[in-house]
Design a protein around this motif. Structure first.
Motif, PDB file in Angstrom:
ATOM      1  N   THR A  68       4.373   2.907  -0.102  1.00  0.00           N
ATOM      2  CA  THR A  68       4.323   4.375  -0.680  1.00  0.00           C
ATOM      3  C   THR A  68       5.522   4.929  -0.923  1.00  0.00           C
ATOM      4  OG1 THR A  68       3.608   5.792   0.765  1.00  0.00           O
ATOM      5  CG2 THR A  68       2.045   4.897  -0.042  1.00  0.00           C
ATOM      6  N   VAL A  83       2.405   2.018   8.065  1.00  0.00           N
ATOM      7  CA  VAL A  83       1.472   1.225   6.957  1.00  0.00           C
ATOM      8  C   VAL A  83       1.347  -0.187   6.042  1.00  0.00           C
ATOM      9  CG1 VAL A  83       1.044   1.796   4.325  1.00  0.00           C
ATOM     10  CG2 VAL A  83       1.821   3.510   5.803  1.00  0.00           C
ATOM     11  N   THR A  84       2.966  -1.122   6.571  1.00  0.00           N
ATOM     12  CA  THR A  84       3.044  -2.500   6.155  1.00  0.00           C
ATOM     13  C   THR A  84       2.220  -2.982   6.630  1.00  0.00           C
ATOM     14  OG1 THR A  84       5.258  -1.658   4.830  1.00  0.00           O
ATOM     15  CG2 THR A  84       5.100  -4.586   5.403  1.00  0.00           C
ATOM     16  N   LEU A 120      -0.959  -2.375   4.194  1.00  0.00           N
ATOM     17  CA  LEU A 120      -1.085  -1.332   3.266  1.00  0.00           C
ATOM     18  C   LEU A 120       0.702  -1.314   2.371  1.00  0.00           C
ATOM     19  CD1 LEU A 120      -3.127   1.367   4.431  1.00  0.00           C
ATOM     20  CD2 LEU A 120      -4.074  -0.369   3.191  1.00  0.00           C
ATOM     21  N   ALA A 137      -2.904   6.929   2.817  1.00  0.00           N
ATOM     22  CA  ALA A 137      -3.504   5.115   2.586  1.00  0.00           C
ATOM     23  C   ALA A 137      -4.037   4.600   4.795  1.00  0.00           C
ATOM     24  CB  ALA A 137      -2.463   4.665   2.555  1.00  0.00           C
ATOM     25  N   LEU A 138      -3.642   5.689   5.770  1.00  0.00           N
ATOM     26  CA  LEU A 138      -3.334   4.668   6.659  1.00  0.00           C
ATOM     27  C   LEU A 138      -4.582   5.598   7.269  1.00  0.00           C
ATOM     28  CD1 LEU A 138      -2.148   2.980   9.213  1.00  0.00           C
ATOM     29  CD2 LEU A 138      -1.640   5.237   9.628  1.00  0.00           C
ATOM     30  N   LEU A 179      -7.744   4.231   5.881  1.00  0.00           N
ATOM     31  CA  LEU A 179      -7.787   2.188   6.234  1.00  0.00           C
ATOM     32  C   LEU A 179      -9.110   2.269   6.913  1.00  0.00           C
ATOM     33  CD1 LEU A 179      -7.509  -1.226   7.069  1.00  0.00           C
ATOM     34  CD2 LEU A 179      -5.363  -0.308   7.773  1.00  0.00           C
ATOM     35  N   LYS A 200     -12.488  -2.652   6.624  1.00  0.00           N
ATOM     36  CA  LYS A 200     -11.319  -3.143   6.327  1.00  0.00           C
ATOM     37  C   LYS A 200     -11.220  -3.106   7.688  1.00  0.00           C
ATOM     38  CE  LYS A 200     -10.185  -1.837   1.897  1.00  0.00           C
ATOM     39  NZ  LYS A 200      -9.579  -1.207   0.938  1.00  0.00           N
TER      40      LYS A 200
END
Length: 852
Positions: free
Chosen positions: A172, A164-165, A169, A181-182, A185, A191
């Motif tokens: 979390t 994620v990082t 993003l 979140a992934l 995206l 995006k």
């Protein structure tokens, strides 16, 4: 509860409960396995509709676009909105053709109970999703892999946070929000485009190779930099050591939202390869029909006195099939077709004797008495409905055994449906148009992609394609088509409407039937290429109409031949049956074609004399039926054979020969060729032999004599042709492709029973006493049951009962008691829709229905 919430079904059973009777009838008609046996209620119907075997059968009957729609729903969120499904089918850019065809596909899936729910919450039946959703063991036809959530299910929380990082993003607090979140995206077009813009060229090349599937790839323990770039951002996710997968959301972005590379909303058109005059097509087909009749008759004549032996495992031996092919002057596959056609029509069968052989059946004699056009219609009707597949002869079964003509293992339940479908496609073409075979195969693959076994259409060696090829060739052999185009009699055989401008059947009036119930079942409300199979009664009417169309096109039988000086006779066309039968005994067929040439030989003349004819009979027959004078050599031949015929007599002693001319017997005894017969003299005019009479007859005839057989009384035995028949046999029954479609009467009764059972299962009720385990049936004491029944008689209310019949089967019913006396209750049974009497001791319990 809002009306909208109330109207949204929560299960397939509720969705079925909301259907009207016409919709339920359409479901049961399209999936007849659901009605065998009739479900007790709609819940049981929904359960049965979700079983693996039933769902797989329903999927096999979907066309390619409906199947693609189901495949898209299998990779969509569950439930999915119609707009989500449209995006998967048409892509981000949209496709007008797909958008127009999609409602029909969804309606088909709903009708088949494979999809339920409204347009905001479309749900694919769970079993169908399991069959069509992607997995490592069973890749999806879409080429898509698992979702991000599925692919990361076994991944450590720390690794998920790293992905994620790296993807840009914020981190979390838990894995669930990180995966969400992934996923967000990867499903955000702008995006994702920005993320992929920074990918190395080699990384984009890897994604392009995986995007349309299969989505799995191999990596080493130390992947290259471009692969590491993809792995670090979750664009590739590990599924096992050394294996990675392209997440579904990433693939859909790269595909611009499309679940399939090439959606096929429209069926491929059947293209005509050539166009002929309708009159030429009908005349050619009629010629083939006449040839078919002649070939079947020749085959049966060859087997009249006992045909080939039946193999121990059943069927014809390879040698007998070759011999039959030579006798018919055709190839072995074509000979197998004619033998199987006669078998399917019930004209030949095994005689069932200890020395089992194939022979004509009594139905063959009845068939011979029919007019030629009706004989053809019977053959064509048998061919259209047969599940036996002659094209398989010579192949191998699952146990690597050779498949024999007339043997076991040749039934293919899909054959009638494919034959009917191929001919229906031909009927949709303009009259006189012959189809391109490849376009027919492409159309069949589109209509039944799963049944054909080929999803991409790249190969055509599947069973349906082979059945279609055999159908085209067999229809031409039989005269259903002419020069590849469907003939007028072929259209009538299907029950298809006649092509514009086509000639009407002679003697037929389109406004009035020609006999009771004799009305051709033309389904004008259907498109010509969507002709439904006819019922047995309709098949008979259609076959009669086809015979009427064919009759004037067949050649008129002749009553004469042309005798020639070289001991031959020329038949310039088909002969009338008595003439053909007699000439077939008196002479041998030397050649066939437009004209048939017969040759007279001593053996053939003796055959006629053995059949009970005299020399005078033969002279009179030839003089009556010849347009040319009887040649002198032929007259001499008949007189010479007749003079010697019957001079010797053969009987059973084991066998004996008697003759008034003892010099002739001396000649036989002195002949070295008679040594094998081991003859010895019993009297000056009698010789005896240990051989049986038939062997002695053949031996003396081989030596050039013309003996006659005699009975124990000394009378000459007349050998008649066509003597061997099997006992009465029925034609082989086609092997059904699952349960047959229910007729209107069965559908009406089944729907009424299902509705009544559902009423009994779902009507609110007031419990009385203690319910059974699971709450399925009430259990009350005998006194409570009797009191409740008597009260219901007075009030006229309906009650819910548990009932166990004489076989011990338990059921639940809603009844309206009318009378209670003598240990029985007479009531109107809502489940059976009739008044019935129930023994009180078989009622497990009773409950009053709720007021609402």
């Amino acid at each position: 509860m809002s009306p909208e919430a109330h109207s949204a079904p929560r299960s397939l059973a509720e969705a079925l409960r909301a259907r009207d009777d016409a919709s339920l009838a359409a479901l049961l008609r399209s999936r007849p396995d659901l009605i065998t046996p009739v479900p007790t209620d709609l819940t049981q119907l929904a359960t049965r509709a979700g079983t693996r075997a039933s769902v797989l059968r329903a999927l096999e009957r979907l066309d390619r676009f409906a199947l693609q729609t189901a495949e898209a729903l299998a990779v969509a969120p569950d439930p999915a909105s119609y707009d989500t499904l449209l995006g998967l089918m048409a892509g981000d850019a949209g496709d007008e053709t797909v958008a127009r065809a999609l409602p029909r596909a969804v309606a088909t899936l709903r009708e088949q109970a494979l999809v339920w729910g409204d347009d905001e919450r479309l749900r694919l039946v769970r079993t169908a999703r399991e069959l069509l959703a992607p997995s490592p063991q069973h890749p999806s036809p879409t080429g898509l892999g698992p979702t991000v959530q599925e692919a990361t299910s076994g991944m450590s929380p720390g690794r998920i946070q790293e992905i994620v990082t790296t993807a840009g993003l914020p981190s979390t607090h838990d894995s669930v929000t990180a995966v969400a979140a992934l996923t967000g995206l990867f499903t955000h077009r702008r995006k994702m485009a920005k993320l992929l813009a920074g990918a190395p060229e080699a990384a984009r090349e890897v994604l392009s190779r995986l995007v349309w599937g299969p989505p799995y790839g191999q990596v080493t323990a130390d992947p290259a930099a471009h692969l590491r770039w993809l792995l670090d951002r979750g664009l590739l996710l590990p599924t096992a050591p050394g294996t990675v997968v392209l997440p579904r959301e990433v693939a859909l972005h790269l595909r611009e939202g499309r679940a399939h590379r090439a959606p096929e909303p429209l069926p491929p058109a059947v293209a005509p390869a050539a166009t002929h005059s309708p009159q030429v097509v009908d005349a050619t087909a009629a010629g083939q029909a006449y040839t078919a009749l002649a070939t079947v008759e020749e085959l049966l004549k060859d087997w009249d006195e006992g045909g080939p032996a039946v193999l121990r495992a059943g069927g014809l031996s390879v040698r007998d099939l070759k011999r039959t092919a030579v006798a018919l002057d055709v190839s072995e596959p074509v000979a197998a077709f004619w033998a199987e056609l006669a078998y399917a029509a019930g004209l030949i069968a095994s005689d069932g004797e200890a020395d089992e052989r194939y022979a004509a059946t009594p139905a063959y004699d009845e068939w011979l008495e029919l007019p030629p056009a009706e004989r053809w219609a019977r053959l064509a009707r048998a061919w259209l409905a047969a599940t036996r597949t002659p094209g398989l002869v010579g192949g191998r079964d699952a146990k690597d055994r050779t498949l024999s003509a007339l043997g076991p293992g040749l039934d293919r339940s899909a054959a009638p449906e494919v034959r009917h479908r191929v001919l229906s496609l031909l009927a949709a073409l303009p009259q006189g148009a012959a189809p391109d075979a490849e376009s027919v195969l492409a159309r069949l693959r589109w209509e039944r992609p799963l049944r054909g076994g080929q999803r991409d259409g790249a190969r055509d060696d599947d069973l349906r394609s082979r059945l279609a090829r055999w159908t085209l060739s067999e229809a031409e052999l039989l005269g259903v088509t002419g020069r590849g185009a469907l003939s007028s009699q072929g259209r009538a055989l299907l029950g298809a409407p006649a092509a514009p401008g086509a000639p009407a059947a002679p003697g037929a009036d389109s406004a009035e039937p020609t006999g009771p119930g004799d009305k051709l079942p033309v389904h004008h409300h259907r498109a010509p290429e969507r002709l439904a199979p006819l019922s047995p009664a309709e098949q008979g009417v259609a076959a009669a109409a086809a015979a009427r169309l064919l009759a004037p096109l067949l050649p008129e039988p002749l009553d004469h031949v042309l005798l020639q000086a070289d001991l031959t006779a020329v038949a310039p066309g088909p002969l009338r049956r008595p003439l053909a039968d007699m000439l077939g005994v008196l002479a041998d067929v030397e050649s066939k074609g437009g004209a048939t040439v017969y040759r007279f030989t001593p053996a053939s003349v003796r055959r006629a004399l053995d059949a009970g004819r005299t020399a005078a009979d033969l002279h009179a027959f030839l003089a009556e039926h010849s347009r040319t004078p009887v040649p002198q050599p032929l007259a001499y031949l008949i007189d010479d054979v007749a003079r010697r015929h019957g001079h010797l007599r053969v009987g059973a002693a084991s066998a004996y020969v008697r003759c008034d001319d003892d010099a002739l017997l001396n000649e036989i005894l002195a002949d070295k060729r008679a040594a094998a017969l081991r003859l010895r003299r019993l009297a000056p005019t009698v010789l005896a032999a240990p051989a049986d009479p038939a062997t002695l007859l053949e031996g003396l005839r081989a030596m050039g004599y013309a003996p006659a057989a005699e009975s124990a009384e000394g009378d000459v035995l007349i050998t008649r042709a066509h003597a061997h028949r099997t006992p009465p046999r029925t034609a082989p029954e086609p092997v059904p492709d699952g349960p047959p479609p229910p007729d209107a009467t069965l559908l009406t009764a089944a729907i009424r029973a299902i509705r009544a059972g559902d009423l009994a299962a779902t009507t609110p009720r007031k419990p009385v006493g203690e319910p059974l385990a699971g709450g399925e049936l009430p259990r009350t004491s005998a006194a409570d049951t009797l009191a409740t029944m008597q009260a219901a008689v007075l009030t006229g209310d309906s009650v819910w009962i548990g009932y166990v019949n004489a076989e011990g089967a338990a059921s639940q019913r809603v009844i309206a008691p009318i009378r209670v006396e003598g240990g029985f209750v007479t009531a109107y049974d809502h489940t059976a829709d009739e008044v019935r009497t129930f023994p009180l001791h078989r009622i497990t319990g009773v409950a009053e229905l709720a007021d609402d």
